[in-house]
Design an enzyme around this catalytic site. Sequence first.
Site, PDB file in Angstrom:
ATOM      1  N   ASN A  41      68.844  71.621  13.183  1.00  0.00           N
ATOM      2  CA  ASN A  41      67.888  72.928  13.995  1.00  0.00           C
ATOM      3  C   ASN A  41      68.799  73.526  14.677  1.00  0.00           C
ATOM      4  O   ASN A  41      69.229  74.676  14.419  1.00  0.00           O
ATOM      5  CB  ASN A  41      67.167  72.355  14.980  1.00  0.00           C
ATOM      6  CG  ASN A  41      66.016  71.395  14.195  1.00  0.00           C
ATOM      7  OD1 ASN A  41      65.759  71.439  12.998  1.00  0.00           O
ATOM      8  ND2 ASN A  41      65.719  70.469  14.898  1.00  0.00           N
ATOM      9  N   ASP A  42      69.831  73.055  15.212  1.00  0.00           N
ATOM     10  CA  ASP A  42      70.890  73.508  15.967  1.00  0.00           C
ATOM     11  C   ASP A  42      71.956  73.940  15.123  1.00  0.00           C
ATOM     12  O   ASP A  42      72.454  75.165  15.374  1.00  0.00           O
ATOM     13  CB  ASP A  42      71.415  73.059  17.229  1.00  0.00           C
ATOM     14  CG  ASP A  42      70.448  72.820  18.462  1.00  0.00           C
ATOM     15  OD1 ASP A  42      70.173  73.932  18.777  1.00  0.00           O
ATOM     16  OD2 ASP A  42      70.072  72.024  19.243  1.00  0.00           O
ATOM     17  N   ARG A  59      69.336  59.169  21.731  1.00  0.00           N
ATOM     18  CA  ARG A  59      70.284  60.456  22.204  1.00  0.00           C
ATOM     19  C   ARG A  59      70.345  60.431  23.714  1.00  0.00           C
ATOM     20  O   ARG A  59      69.087  60.403  24.442  1.00  0.00           O
ATOM     21  CB  ARG A  59      69.676  61.606  21.477  1.00  0.00           C
ATOM     22  CG  ARG A  59      70.631  62.750  21.757  1.00  0.00           C
ATOM     23  CD  ARG A  59      70.246  63.942  20.955  1.00  0.00           C
ATOM     24  NE  ARG A  59      68.973  64.685  21.459  1.00  0.00           N
ATOM     25  CZ  ARG A  59      68.343  65.573  20.861  1.00  0.00           C
ATOM     26  NH1 ARG A  59      68.976  66.004  19.847  1.00  0.00           N
ATOM     27  NH2 ARG A  59      67.264  66.033  21.214  1.00  0.00           N
ATOM     28  N   CYS A  88      69.212  64.394  11.379  1.00  0.00           N
ATOM     29  CA  CYS A  88      67.731  64.019  12.272  1.00  0.00           C
ATOM     30  C   CYS A  88      67.094  65.554  12.418  1.00  0.00           C
ATOM     31  O   CYS A  88      66.259  65.474  13.013  1.00  0.00           O
ATOM     32  CB  CYS A  88      68.387  63.436  13.605  1.00  0.00           C
ATOM     33  SG  CYS A  88      69.469  64.251  14.477  1.00  0.00           S
ATOM     34  N   ARG A 139      64.689  61.071  21.316  1.00  0.00           N
ATOM     35  CA  ARG A 139      64.886  62.412  22.235  1.00  0.00           C
ATOM     36  C   ARG A 139      64.652  61.951  23.526  1.00  0.00           C
ATOM     37  O   ARG A 139      63.468  62.166  24.026  1.00  0.00           O
ATOM     38  CB  ARG A 139      64.035  63.578  21.884  1.00  0.00           C
ATOM     39  CG  ARG A 139      64.681  64.131  20.359  1.00  0.00           C
ATOM     40  CD  ARG A 139      63.648  65.425  20.073  1.00  0.00           C
ATOM     41  NE  ARG A 139      64.276  66.369  19.232  1.00  0.00           N
ATOM     42  CZ  ARG A 139      63.714  66.316  17.656  1.00  0.00           C
ATOM     43  NH1 ARG A 139      63.103  65.538  17.439  1.00  0.00           N
ATOM     44  NH2 ARG A 139      64.435  67.184  16.934  1.00  0.00           N
ATOM     45  N   ARG A 160      66.697  79.960  17.408  1.00  0.00           N
ATOM     46  CA  ARG A 160      65.589  79.336  16.856  1.00  0.00           C
ATOM     47  C   ARG A 160      64.502  79.216  17.438  1.00  0.00           C
ATOM     48  O   ARG A 160      63.382  79.071  16.970  1.00  0.00           O
ATOM     49  CB  ARG A 160      66.081  77.611  16.591  1.00  0.00           C
ATOM     50  CG  ARG A 160      66.094  76.863  18.141  1.00  0.00           C
ATOM     51  CD  ARG A 160      66.855  75.634  18.243  1.00  0.00           C
ATOM     52  NE  ARG A 160      65.871  74.693  18.030  1.00  0.00           N
ATOM     53  CZ  ARG A 160      66.297  73.387  18.195  1.00  0.00           C
ATOM     54  NH1 ARG A 160      67.641  72.945  18.474  1.00  0.00           N
ATOM     55  NH2 ARG A 160      65.276  72.416  18.266  1.00  0.00           N
ATOM     56  N   HIS A 167      49.668  83.405  15.474  1.00  0.00           N
ATOM     57  CA  HIS A 167      49.822  82.159  15.977  1.00  0.00           C
ATOM     58  C   HIS A 167      49.114  81.197  15.450  1.00  0.00           C
ATOM     59  O   HIS A 167      49.475  80.120  15.441  1.00  0.00           O
ATOM     60  CB  HIS A 167      50.474  82.444  17.286  1.00  0.00           C
ATOM     61  CG  HIS A 167      51.717  82.910  17.443  1.00  0.00           C
ATOM     62  ND1 HIS A 167      51.924  83.744  18.840  1.00  0.00           N
ATOM     63  CD2 HIS A 167      52.970  83.108  16.670  1.00  0.00           C
ATOM     64  CE1 HIS A 167      53.051  84.188  18.436  1.00  0.00           C
ATOM     65  NE2 HIS A 167      53.701  83.514  17.500  1.00  0.00           N
ATOM     66  N   GLU A 213      76.119  69.569  15.604  1.00  0.00           N
ATOM     67  CA  GLU A 213      75.132  70.509  15.719  1.00  0.00           C
ATOM     68  C   GLU A 213      75.741  71.844  16.055  1.00  0.00           C
ATOM     69  O   GLU A 213      74.933  72.919  16.280  1.00  0.00           O
ATOM     70  CB  GLU A 213      73.783  70.104  16.409  1.00  0.00           C
ATOM     71  CG  GLU A 213      74.089  69.394  17.969  1.00  0.00           C
ATOM     72  CD  GLU A 213      72.953  68.953  18.453  1.00  0.00           C
ATOM     73  OE1 GLU A 213      71.620  69.278  18.096  1.00  0.00           O
ATOM     74  OE2 GLU A 213      72.931  68.409  19.419  1.00  0.00           O
TER      75      GLU A 213
END
Length: 835
Positions: free
Chosen positions: A717-718, A600, A765, A564, A728, A457, A694
């Site tokens: 992403n979603d 959002r 986005c 966000r 994810r 990591h 999404e």
Amino acid sequence: MTQALELKAPLSGKALPLSQVPDPVFAGLMMGDGLAIDPTSGTLLAPCDGVIAQVARTGHALTLTAANGAEILMHVGIDTVSLKGEGFRPLVAQGASVTCGQPLIEADLGFIAGKVPSLITVVVIANSDAYVPQSRAEGALTAGQSAFMSVHAKGEAKPVETVAADAGTSAWAVVGHGDGVHARPAAMIQAAAKGFNARVVLRFAGQEASARSVVALMGLGIGHGDRVEVLASGAEAEQALAAVVEALQAQSPSAHTELGAESAGAPIALGAGKIGGVLAAPGLAIGPVAQFTAADPRVMETAGELGAEYNALAQALATVRSEIMTQVHAALKRGDKALQAIFDAHLALLDDPELIGGAERAIGQGSSAGCAFRDASQAQRRILLAMNNPLLAERAGDLKDLERRVLLAISGDVDEKPVVPPRSILIADDLTPSDLAALPADALAGVVLARGGATSHVAILVRARGIPAIVAAGPAALQIENGRQVLLDATTGVLDTCPAAEALQDAERQIDQRHAMLEQVKRKAAEPAQTLDGHAIEVAANIANERDAREAVRCGADSVGLLRSEFLFIDRESAPTRAEQQVAYQAVLDAMAGRSAIMRTLDVGGDKDVPYLTLPPEDNPALGLRGVRSGFARPALLDDQLAALLATRPASKLRILLPMVADVADLLRVKTRLTELAAEMGVDELPQLGVMIEVPSAAMLADQLAEHADFLSIGTNDLTQYTLARDRCNPELAAGLDHMHPALLRLIAQTTAGAAKHGRWVGVCGAMASDLEAAPVLIGLGVTELSVSPGLVPELKARVRALDLAMCRREVQPLLQLASAAEVRARAREIWPQA
Ligand code: PEP
Ligand code: MG
């Protein structure tokens, strides 16, 4: 026992055990057991009589089958596949009979040396299940003369399957490995197949090979992007098929960026003052050395009263849990997904029943809390490391980090954190994600770890932060004095501890060139991004607060493509009031100085937890009360946010965006409420209202949504997670979570087509907007706005300026017919190469 096969040294040089090879695949014996040579001669000689079973297309490796059946794989240098044949001249072809001492490969060591991490040449028995090396040479070797290794047959050699006449199931895979199926990918495929009770055969270009034979696999000559048929039979055929397909499709961009297991590497003799390691994050760095040694946490060896020891453990676990939660929230706030995912994994480990149960049992048997946790953790780590799997080795690294934290919490000692002067090259035996997270982002010019692995990591974090780094550099790195000026070339895996003035100048020039390129694109950052044929693409910024908004303007963003708003809600005891929210939204719009901003509404639930909202626990949070649904579950919360947004001025520059909308009903429910609130507040100019795409259903119904929405913004992403059904947040699924998947491209095409029916525009986005390789694909599909983190705006604008929209539109269509993300990427690279 049959007579041993005696091998002669194929090269002159120094014999080295495989454990000293700076490549975890060879060092971990994944290719088989054997011996290595640090060579001084460049002509590889046959170590015995035999037949050439396979010659790598790039001429850097070959396999010889000896008369007794042993398959001797010889691989000249590390990562030499990346040279694509340059510097190598094979002198024999597959099928040739050779005699001991016959020249096989001519390697130009002088040419190769500067281009790869190491010249160390590996000789392994590829069919190590049937043959084992016994005596091995030590010290200096003379090619063709010195005894090198003797090889014994274990017993009856197991026949290797080559045909799958009775194949029960099959599938196609497109090879994701940047250099095709060479030694390391072959070892990965073999490891994947070995884990199951099944026969797996690969079929390619009219030939077949058993997945259990690395030699046969390499012999197929499979290249990057090739389509390979995989056939499996037996009790666990389905599982084996899936594992092998995954191993074939794994994305390893090139030999230099391939991942390796955690390994205790050794210093590699590369020349005076040079230390070799394994690439973790590419790039060049110059700076003073800052050594960091973390003292082992104190552990009380004698136990106190039983109840007190149980308590000490429980309290330490609770302390560490709350520390990690704080770090998860801080990472979430900064939008640092990499760090967030890592600490989430640490939280999961804290609940591991084997670990905690093991520690509790040990306390019950009389151990102190510290000893009990340390022993339980070490036992788990040993098991993970013994499995020789890079992902599991990464888990072992996490466990070590956690162990340290828990032991510190039990002892009550304060952890030492690295203290690093600005722009240093940090050198440590190993680092934990916590150590790295504690350092300011600009403190490090580079990182060198004596141990560690490229999949750890810490490696993921340095890559995400763009800090050049090598791992597995061995203990010699720890001997370099603090403050010494060193040169790290992480791309080739070399730390130069006494860099010549010329080398320093050259590196400085390259670092400056990269900076100059970035500076140049920054200078034009404020200008609009127009394609070569004159179409403007809006390049916007993803932000969390007013500070980010200022940064976005500084970086040249045309607008805010995504605020966000959940960042306003986390790390607090209760939700921000209407008035507090209005102040925050107004500050963002003011900071944008006349540019527009998309804000959002709250996107919590799923992996974004806000404790005070007390949303009910769910079995499948990602499929539960997420995004706009959490607003429906808490209508007062949604009302407050909508009212605060309605009060933000000027409304013409504000756009409201709704997350996780599944269909028109979701949109109309919010739209109705927004209109009602505006009427109650006496607001007559309403901001535009957009919908995030999404969820696959939203993409499919984009035409219906566009009828009622002012714009659509794709959250890739979603959308990727839900389309491919891959969590994810699960690092083990990350390799297959690629937004370039043709399924995603089709959904994006459907979205832009649906929007066009009603004259609406579509933006992106999610992270796909930041992928410079994806930019031509997105604009070719009809996307006109790309929103990325502020720092990326200048480079993305430069990329857009080099594209021709008409050409993008034309070329993108065939990509939708391809079968995988790897194929899409390979083709996109050919059509739109990057400067
Ligand atoms: C997305 O899903 O692509 C997106 C932008 O939203 P988030 O990453 O905040 O879920
Ligand atoms: Mg999302």
